[in-house]
Design a protein around this motif. Structure first.
Motif, PDB file in Angstrom:
ATOM      1  N   VAL A   1       0.853  -1.187   0.000  1.00  0.00           N
ATOM      2  CA  VAL A   1       0.000   0.000   0.000  1.00  0.00           C
ATOM      3  C   VAL A   1       0.893   1.242   0.000  1.00  0.00           C
ATOM      4  O   VAL A   1       1.740   1.407   0.886  1.00  0.00           O
ATOM      5  CB  VAL A   1      -0.941   0.028   1.224  1.00  0.00           C
ATOM      6  CG1 VAL A   1      -1.797   1.295   1.215  1.00  0.00           C
ATOM      7  CG2 VAL A   1      -1.833  -1.217   1.234  1.00  0.00           C
ATOM      8  N   VAL A   2       0.695   2.084  -0.998  1.00  0.00           N
ATOM      9  CA  VAL A   2       1.449   3.334  -1.122  1.00  0.00           C
ATOM     10  C   VAL A   2       0.465   4.490  -1.004  1.00  0.00           C
ATOM     11  O   VAL A   2      -0.509   4.559  -1.767  1.00  0.00           O
ATOM     12  CB  VAL A   2       2.201   3.414  -2.461  1.00  0.00           C
ATOM     13  CG1 VAL A   2       2.960   4.743  -2.567  1.00  0.00           C
ATOM     14  CG2 VAL A   2       3.150   2.239  -2.615  1.00  0.00           C
ATOM     15  N   ALA A   3       0.691   5.381  -0.055  1.00  0.00           N
ATOM     16  CA  ALA A   3      -0.185   6.538   0.158  1.00  0.00           C
ATOM     17  C   ALA A   3       0.551   7.804  -0.255  1.00  0.00           C
ATOM     18  O   ALA A   3       1.639   8.092   0.253  1.00  0.00           O
ATOM     19  CB  ALA A   3      -0.601   6.623   1.616  1.00  0.00           C
ATOM     20  N   VAL A   4      -0.027   8.557  -1.182  1.00  0.00           N
ATOM     21  CA  VAL A   4       0.582   9.803  -1.636  1.00  0.00           C
ATOM     22  C   VAL A   4      -0.125  10.970  -0.964  1.00  0.00           C
ATOM     23  O   VAL A   4      -1.346  11.128  -1.068  1.00  0.00           O
ATOM     24  CB  VAL A   4       0.494   9.931  -3.168  1.00  0.00           C
ATOM     25  CG1 VAL A   4       1.058  11.274  -3.623  1.00  0.00           C
ATOM     26  CG2 VAL A   4       1.256   8.781  -3.836  1.00  0.00           C
ATOM     27  N   VAL A   5       0.654  11.767  -0.223  1.00  0.00           N
ATOM     28  CA  VAL A   5       0.116  12.925   0.495  1.00  0.00           C
ATOM     29  C   VAL A   5       0.736  14.193  -0.069  1.00  0.00           C
ATOM     30  O   VAL A   5       1.855  14.196  -0.575  1.00  0.00           O
ATOM     31  CB  VAL A   5       0.372  12.815   2.014  1.00  0.00           C
ATOM     32  CG1 VAL A   5      -0.413  11.669   2.610  1.00  0.00           C
ATOM     33  CG2 VAL A   5       1.859  12.637   2.306  1.00  0.00           C
ATOM     34  N   GLU A   6       0.007  15.283   0.071  1.00  0.00           N
ATOM     35  CA  GLU A   6       0.468  16.546  -0.500  1.00  0.00           C
ATOM     36  C   GLU A   6      -0.004  17.713   0.350  1.00  0.00           C
ATOM     37  O   GLU A   6      -0.848  17.566   1.244  1.00  0.00           O
ATOM     38  CB  GLU A   6      -0.074  16.693  -1.924  1.00  0.00           C
ATOM     39  CG  GLU A   6      -1.601  16.688  -1.988  1.00  0.00           C
ATOM     40  CD  GLU A   6      -2.124  16.765  -3.415  1.00  0.00           C
ATOM     41  OE1 GLU A   6      -1.709  17.698  -4.138  1.00  0.00           O
ATOM     42  OE2 GLU A   6      -2.941  15.908  -3.787  1.00  0.00           O
ATOM     43  N   GLY A   7       0.541  18.889   0.066  1.00  0.00           N
ATOM     44  CA  GLY A   7       0.092  20.118   0.707  1.00  0.00           C
ATOM     45  C   GLY A   7       0.179  20.076   2.216  1.00  0.00           C
ATOM     46  O   GLY A   7       1.178  19.647   2.797  1.00  0.00           O
ATOM     47  N   ALA A   8      -0.907  20.502   2.864  1.00  0.00           N
ATOM     48  CA  ALA A   8      -0.929  20.592   4.329  1.00  0.00           C
ATOM     49  C   ALA A   8      -0.856  19.221   4.992  1.00  0.00           C
ATOM     50  O   ALA A   8      -0.553  19.130   6.190  1.00  0.00           O
ATOM     51  CB  ALA A   8      -2.194  21.325   4.785  1.00  0.00           C
ATOM     52  N   ALA A   9      -1.133  18.175   4.246  1.00  0.00           N
ATOM     53  CA  ALA A   9      -1.099  16.819   4.821  1.00  0.00           C
ATOM     54  C   ALA A   9       0.233  16.130   4.574  1.00  0.00           C
ATOM     55  O   ALA A   9       0.389  14.947   4.887  1.00  0.00           O
ATOM     56  CB  ALA A   9      -2.229  15.980   4.221  1.00  0.00           C
ATOM     57  N   LYS A  10       1.200  16.863   4.068  1.00  0.00           N
ATOM     58  CA  LYS A  10       2.444  16.245   3.604  1.00  0.00           C
ATOM     59  C   LYS A  10       3.293  15.641   4.717  1.00  0.00           C
ATOM     60  O   LYS A  10       4.085  14.732   4.474  1.00  0.00           O
ATOM     61  CB  LYS A  10       3.265  17.277   2.830  1.00  0.00           C
ATOM     62  CG  LYS A  10       4.311  16.674   1.936  1.00  0.00           C
ATOM     63  CD  LYS A  10       4.773  17.638   0.867  1.00  0.00           C
ATOM     64  CE  LYS A  10       5.471  18.857   1.443  1.00  0.00           C
ATOM     65  NZ  LYS A  10       6.050  19.698   0.380  1.00  0.00           N
ATOM     66  N   HIS A  11       3.125  16.134   5.918  1.00  0.00           N
ATOM     67  CA  HIS A  11       4.005  15.674   7.002  1.00  0.00           C
ATOM     68  C   HIS A  11       3.283  14.760   7.989  1.00  0.00           C
ATOM     69  O   HIS A  11       3.362  14.938   9.204  1.00  0.00           O
ATOM     70  CB  HIS A  11       4.617  16.881   7.719  1.00  0.00           C
ATOM     71  CG  HIS A  11       5.444  17.741   6.814  1.00  0.00           C
ATOM     72  ND1 HIS A  11       6.621  17.299   6.248  1.00  0.00           N
ATOM     73  CD2 HIS A  11       5.233  18.987   6.338  1.00  0.00           C
ATOM     74  CE1 HIS A  11       7.120  18.252   5.485  1.00  0.00           C
ATOM     75  NE2 HIS A  11       6.295  19.284   5.507  1.00  0.00           N
ATOM     76  N   VAL A  12       2.582  13.776   7.472  1.00  0.00           N
ATOM     77  CA  VAL A  12       1.934  12.788   8.336  1.00  0.00           C
ATOM     78  C   VAL A  12       3.013  11.900   8.946  1.00  0.00           C
ATOM     79  O   VAL A  12       4.054  11.664   8.332  1.00  0.00           O
ATOM     80  CB  VAL A  12       0.914  11.931   7.562  1.00  0.00           C
ATOM     81  CG1 VAL A  12      -0.203  12.785   7.005  1.00  0.00           C
ATOM     82  CG2 VAL A  12       1.600  11.153   6.453  1.00  0.00           C
ATOM     83  N   PRO A  13       2.804  11.395  10.157  1.00  0.00           N
ATOM     84  CA  PRO A  13       3.794  10.503  10.776  1.00  0.00           C
ATOM     85  C   PRO A  13       3.798   9.147  10.086  1.00  0.00           C
ATOM     86  O   PRO A  13       2.827   8.782   9.399  1.00  0.00           O
ATOM     87  CB  PRO A  13       3.298  10.386  12.219  1.00  0.00           C
ATOM     88  CG  PRO A  13       1.832  10.635  12.138  1.00  0.00           C
ATOM     89  CD  PRO A  13       1.647  11.655  11.047  1.00  0.00           C
ATOM     90  N   PRO A  14       4.869   8.363  10.247  1.00  0.00           N
ATOM     91  CA  PRO A  14       4.919   7.025   9.651  1.00  0.00           C
ATOM     92  C   PRO A  14       3.790   6.146  10.177  1.00  0.00           C
ATOM     93  O   PRO A  14       3.435   6.213  11.360  1.00  0.00           O
ATOM     94  CB  PRO A  14       6.285   6.497  10.094  1.00  0.00           C
ATOM     95  CG  PRO A  14       7.088   7.711  10.426  1.00  0.00           C
ATOM     96  CD  PRO A  14       6.110   8.709  10.968  1.00  0.00           C
TER      97      PRO A  14
END
Length: 282
Positions: free
Chosen positions: A206-219
């Motif tokens: 499973v690969v999750a691509v995040v961007e913008g304000a959500a870019k720094h989600v924890p592992p």
């Protein structure tokens, strides 16, 4: 609970006699070469064993305290001196006879691992190309399920368009804390047993691509997080582009433009509802 407490004969509701009072499991290791040709590691059973002289998988009785994966890896170690290092479990196929089950654990290997008989239960272990499997004298149980199992040998990757899925989830106030909403989504997905049309248990990458304000989600354990440097759509397209030719890639998004771009690269596309319905969202 004790080691080998599963050893023994039992009878299923179909009237067949099986080895393994708690059921049994086997390990199907698959390797794709550089051309994408799949090879499976097969075992030739000793003449004195049940269905001796036939080809199947390293496997045997499951102990009462073991799950299918633990049991299959143990049996492969005992019969083929094969450790679990370098293997990635892709899923489990369940063959239910009514009161007795055999679970085939499918695991991918990046190389043709060395394997040899480690006890008296097998006379030979050999990597066999997929199209050559039907030409061998197969164990009846393996032969009966091979038609379905072989269709589930390709590695699967699920690519999540996190921003699009979070928006479709419409969690109250998500737009004020996009990172928090994205984190909650990924934690929920990590704890989910995804549904598969053939496999009883499915463990895709499973690969999750995040961007913008959500870019720094924890592992999040079990999920590869890709932080888009720019456009999230471009990052998703790049993930799809880097997939191996024999890999099945499914992108979860409702974005029409992105759907067209990844479809041109050979990926399948499903909408966020496919995922959210499994999470219990309505």
């Amino acid at each position: 609970m004790a080691a080998k407490d599963g050893d023994g004969w039992t009878e299923c509701s179909q009237g067949h006699r099986h080895w393994g009072v708690h059921g049994a499991s086997g390990l199907l290791v698959v390797h794709h070469d550089d051309r994408g040709v799949p090879y499976v590691l097969m075992q030739k059973r000793s003449w004195w064993s049940h269905h001796g002289g036939t080809w199947g998988l390293p496997g045997g009785a499951r102990d009462s305290h073991e799950d299918a994966v633990t049991s299959a890896l143990r049996e492969a170690r005992e019969e083929a001196a094969l450790g679990g290092e370098g293997l990635r479990v892709q899923g489990v196929y369940l063959d239910d006879h009514g009161g007795w089950t055999f679970e085939t654990v499918i695991a991918a290997s990046a190389e043709l691992l060395a394997a040899a008989p480690a006890n008296r239960e097998s006379t030979e272990l050999r990597w066999v190309a997929l199209d050559e499997v039907p030409g061998r004298k197969l164990h009846p149980g393996f032969a009966a399920t091979w038609g379905e199992i072989q269709g589930a040998l390709r590695p699967d990757t699920i690519v999540l368009d996190v921003a699009n899925i979070v928006g479709a989830r419409a969690e109250h106030g998500w737009w004020r804390d996009r990172a928090g909403a994205a984190t909650r989504l990924l934690e929920d997905v990590a704890g989910l047993r995804l549904e598969h049309p053939v496999l009883a248990q499915w463990y895709p990458r499973v690969v999750a691509v995040v961007e913008g304000a959500a870019k720094h989600v924890p592992p999040v354990p079990g999920i590869e997080v890709v932080m888009a440097a720019g456009s999230g759509d471009d990052a998703i397209v790049e993930v799809v582009r880097k997939a191996r030719p024999w890999e099945r890639v499914v992108v979860v998004t409702a974005d029409r433009g992105l759907r067209e771009r990844v479809s041109e690269l050979g990926a399948e596309v499903v909408g966020p509802r496919w995922l959210l319905s499994q999470l219990g969202d309505r």
